[in-house]
Design an enzyme around this catalytic site. Structure first.
Site, PDB file in Angstrom:
ATOM      1  N   GLU A   1      80.018  53.440  70.316  1.00 10.87           N
ATOM      2  CA  GLU A   1      81.119  53.309  69.354  1.00 10.87           C
ATOM      3  C   GLU A   1      82.380  52.730  69.979  1.00 10.87           C
ATOM      4  OE1 GLU A   1      80.451  56.519  65.738  1.00 10.87           O
ATOM      5  OE2 GLU A   1      82.089  56.813  67.140  1.00 10.87           O
TER       6      GLU A   1
ATOM      7  N   HIS B   1      56.662  57.739  82.566  1.00 11.66           N
ATOM      8  CA  HIS B   1      55.324  57.583  81.999  1.00 11.66           C
ATOM      9  C   HIS B   1      55.366  57.049  80.572  1.00 11.66           C
ATOM     10  CE1 HIS B   1      53.401  59.759  85.384  1.00 11.66           C
ATOM     11  NE2 HIS B   1      54.587  60.325  85.443  1.00 11.66           N
TER      12      HIS B   1
ATOM     13  N   LYS C   1      79.797  54.863  55.375  1.00 11.48           N
ATOM     14  CA  LYS C   1      80.410  56.024  54.742  1.00 11.48           C
ATOM     15  C   LYS C   1      80.947  55.664  53.351  1.00 11.48           C
ATOM     16  CE  LYS C   1      81.810  58.241  59.082  1.00 11.48           C
ATOM     17  NZ  LYS C   1      82.944  58.789  59.856  1.00 11.48           N
TER      18      LYS C   1
END
Length: 434
Positions: free
Chosen positions: A283, A312, A425
């Protein structure tokens, strides 16, 4: 904490050049220490804020009960990740292995219906008294969709069983936000976040201090560690300033095509710390525009890997794939406690392990990984924590938050805003209101 960068592919001349470039900004940060919470960078004042500790202490006393079992943190992003990073490092990773240790912390940071259904069932079965739970609703803006929805749902669930549940509620938000005003009208305990302190920089504010202290973590040590690191990260001598060095290494590697910063953490309990940093870097530096309004679309992509588990899963990619990463190995001294390996059941399968402790094996794997990276010519830094304690975590988090401020200067972007996050938002609220 010790930061080493000799294998970072950044020369001393380049480090010195960045140090000279950032020195005026370091001087500015020193001035910020005299300004309280007036500046964008004012989160650096949190570790020495006595009034903050007094307000947190008052809230702790107000919610003090001997039968407390759970602290439920309702927040998302910066209102949640820092607290979870510290809690998981010290307790959370081991919660399932220590069922009798109380209180425990529960984080509600999603509106996933499945999680909420399980939470309601948990309340019905496990909470027998309102004094067994404290609910901390955290939203800097006071109107975060996910947080307000979850708070309403949780309180609706619990009020059926405990009509006085609001007495167990703490609201942490900006002073004067709509959430603050409603909590004030309902006489709900409130804690404020300084206006200039953004969510991802707020772990050392009431956002983190209240729930962490409530679960028994030594927040004084957390702040002490941060305060000591802050002084190092204000040094004008770049070699004495780990935040400045790390910013220089990341910035220089970015311009050499290393646009991904993989944080390879060799303690599984620090995975949430890596996720906290993922938000901090993502951000803060990932921006469409620079401070002058130019379209730049810059950013370092943060990833989190856990050793040795992810050797792995993505080790092949890291060692054999595109050379687009600068790695930061993050680890602490491995505990020397533990049972010695004595091969019996599978004797003969693997040599060299007899008489070794888990720390010996973990250390060998870490050293082997670093040698492999060096042989492949891949750049990396190392951040060595002396231990995994509140003081060390506070120091590391302060180091990374100040690293971000220096990176913002180097990229000429604002590391304190997130304008593009607001897009989703706004659209979400439009859909819900439509």
């Amino acid at each position: 904490m010790k930061l080493t960068y000799s294998k970072s592919h950044v020369s001393e001349e380049e480090i010195n050049a960045v140090g000279k470039q950032l020195s005026p900004y370091a001087e500015h940060l020193k001035e910020v220490l005299q300004h309280g919470y007036e500046d964008e960078e004012s989160s650096i004042n949190l570790p020495g804020d006595k009034e903050l500790m007094e307000s947190v202490g008052a809230a702790l006393r107000d919610k003090n009960t001997t039968s407390l079992k759970y602290i439920l943190v309702i927040g998302i992003g910066g209102s949640n990740l820092g607290t979870k990073a510290v809690y998981d490092a010290l307790y959370g990773r081991f919660d399932i292995l220590e069922p009798s240790r109380m209180p425990k912390m529960i984080f509600l940071d999603t509106t996933d219906p499945g999680i909420l259904l399980h939470l309601e069932s948990f309340f019905d079965k496990e909470i027998t008294s309102e004094e067994e739970i404290v609910i901390n609703v955290i939203s800097k803006s006071g109107d975060t969709t996910e947080t307000i929805v979850n708070a309403e749902l949780v309180l609706g669930m619990l009020q059926k069983k405990f009509p006085g549940i609001l007495d167990r509620l703490v609201v942490t938000t900006d002073f004067g936000s709509l959430l603050w005003k409603i909590a004030e009208a309902e006489d709900i305990t409130r804690l404020s976040i300084p206006e200039k302190v953004g969510g991802r920089y707020s772990v050392l504010s009431a956002v983190g201090l209240f729930p962490l202290a409530k679960v028994g973590i030594n927040v004084t040590a957390l702040l002490d560690g941060a305060r000591k690191m802050r002084e190092k990260c204000l040094s004008l001598d770049i070699r004495e300033n780990p935040a400045m060095v790390s910013a220089a290494v990341l910035f220089t590697n970015y311009h050499s095509g290393k646009t991904i910063n993989d944080n390879f953490i060799f303690h599984s309990e620090l995975e949430s710390l890596g996720k906290w940093y993922r938000q901090l870097l993502g951000e803060s530096i990932g921006k469409e525009h620079d401070r002058d309004g130019n379209v730049v679309r810059v950013g370092i992509t943060p990833t989190v890997s856990i050793g040795s588990t992810d050797l792995h899963s993505v080790g092949q990619l890291y060692l054999g794939g595109p050379e687009d990463k600068i790695t930061t190995f993050i680890f602490a001294e491995f505990s020397k406690r533990g049972t010695v390996v004595t091969p019996e059941v599978f004797a003969g399968v693997l040599g060299g392990i007899s008489g070794k402790k888990p720390a010996d094996v973990a250390d060998a794997i870490l050293k082997g990984v670093k040698i492999a990276y060096e042989k492949k010519g891949l750049p990396f830094m190392e951040a060595l924590l002396p231990d995994i304690t509140p003081a060390s975590l506070g120091a590391f988090m302060q180091f990374k938050m100040m690293e971000m401020m220096y990176l913002g200067q180097l990229f000429n972007v604002n590391p304190f805003d997130q304008p593009n996050v607001e897009l989703y938002k706004i659209e979400t609220k439009n859909i819900l209101n439509g």
